[in-house]
Design a protein around this motif. Structure first.
Motif, PDB file in Angstrom:
ATOM      1  N   GLY A  29       1.528   1.692  -9.270  1.00 15.24           N
ATOM      2  CA  GLY A  29       0.944   2.207  -8.087  1.00 15.24           C
ATOM      3  C   GLY A  29      -0.313   1.491  -7.794  1.00 15.24           C
ATOM      4  O   GLY A  29      -0.781   0.918  -6.852  1.00 15.24           O
ATOM      5  N   ILE A  30      -1.104   1.548  -8.986  1.00 16.58           N
ATOM      6  CA  ILE A  30      -2.342   0.837  -8.930  1.00 16.58           C
ATOM      7  C   ILE A  30      -2.428  -0.513  -8.725  1.00 16.58           C
ATOM      8  O   ILE A  30      -2.998  -1.415  -7.840  1.00 16.58           O
ATOM      9  N   LEU A  74      -3.792  -2.329  -5.354  1.00 18.15           N
ATOM     10  CA  LEU A  74      -4.932  -3.700  -5.534  1.00 18.15           C
ATOM     11  C   LEU A  74      -4.231  -5.010  -4.904  1.00 18.15           C
ATOM     12  O   LEU A  74      -4.788  -5.696  -4.430  1.00 18.15           O
ATOM     13  N   PHE A  75      -2.981  -5.311  -5.253  1.00 20.91           N
ATOM     14  CA  PHE A  75      -2.137  -6.356  -4.496  1.00 20.91           C
ATOM     15  C   PHE A  75      -2.416  -6.114  -3.151  1.00 20.91           C
ATOM     16  O   PHE A  75      -2.621  -7.360  -2.251  1.00 20.91           O
ATOM     17  N   HIS A  76      -2.349  -5.024  -2.403  1.00 21.13           N
ATOM     18  CA  HIS A  76      -2.315  -4.895  -1.091  1.00 21.13           C
ATOM     19  C   HIS A  76      -3.710  -5.428  -0.525  1.00 21.13           C
ATOM     20  O   HIS A  76      -3.759  -6.091   0.562  1.00 21.13           O
ATOM     21  N   LEU A  91       3.108   5.744  -3.253  1.00 20.44           N
ATOM     22  CA  LEU A  91       4.339   6.244  -3.360  1.00 20.44           C
ATOM     23  C   LEU A  91       4.397   6.480  -5.035  1.00 20.44           C
ATOM     24  O   LEU A  91       4.500   7.680  -5.511  1.00 20.44           O
ATOM     25  N   TYR A  92       4.152   5.203  -5.521  1.00 14.44           N
ATOM     26  CA  TYR A  92       4.305   5.259  -6.963  1.00 14.44           C
ATOM     27  C   TYR A  92       3.315   6.429  -7.636  1.00 14.44           C
ATOM     28  O   TYR A  92       3.263   6.945  -8.564  1.00 14.44           O
ATOM     29  N   ILE A  93       2.126   6.292  -7.189  1.00 14.68           N
ATOM     30  CA  ILE A  93       0.979   7.308  -7.705  1.00 14.68           C
ATOM     31  C   ILE A  93       1.449   8.667  -7.328  1.00 14.68           C
ATOM     32  O   ILE A  93       1.016   9.657  -8.383  1.00 14.68           O
ATOM     33  N   LEU A 147       1.085  -1.299  -0.097  1.00  9.71           N
ATOM     34  CA  LEU A 147       0.042   0.133   0.136  1.00  9.71           C
ATOM     35  C   LEU A 147       0.750   1.197   0.147  1.00  9.71           C
ATOM     36  O   LEU A 147       0.820   2.334  -0.791  1.00  9.71           O
ATOM     37  N   PHE A 148       1.908   1.225   0.648  1.00 11.63           N
ATOM     38  CA  PHE A 148       2.650   2.405   0.906  1.00 11.63           C
ATOM     39  C   PHE A 148       3.751   2.469  -0.352  1.00 11.63           C
ATOM     40  O   PHE A 148       3.626   3.717  -1.014  1.00 11.63           O
TER      41      PHE A 148
END
Length: 69
Positions: free
Chosen positions: A51-52, A56-58, A11-13, A6-7
């Motif tokens: 980021g997305i 979604l993986f989180h 960060l990527y977004i 999630l973090f």
């Protein structure tokens, strides 16, 4: 410190938003699309996609952990 997906996703977004801002500023300053503008757009696209995917993986991992309990 453990970085969660999630973090990393957030960060990527944020980086994607930053590269998008740089691309818009570059077009406004130069009045045309240059090589750096395309580079910023490509980097923003990769960052938004990553980021997305990480966010979604989180949530997918959290759902699997919840089902196991």
């Amino acid at each position: 410190m453990i970085r969660t997906p999630l973090f990393s996703g957030i960060l990527y977004i944020v980086l994607g938003l930053l590269f998008t801002y740089f691309a818009v500023q570059d077009v406004q300053r130069n009045g045309e699309w240059g090589i750096f503008t395309y580079l910023f757009v490509i980097l923003a696209t990769f960052d938004f996609g990553s980021g997305i995917r990480m966010v979604l993986f989180h949530f997918k991992v959290k759902a699997i952990q919840k089902d196991k309990k």
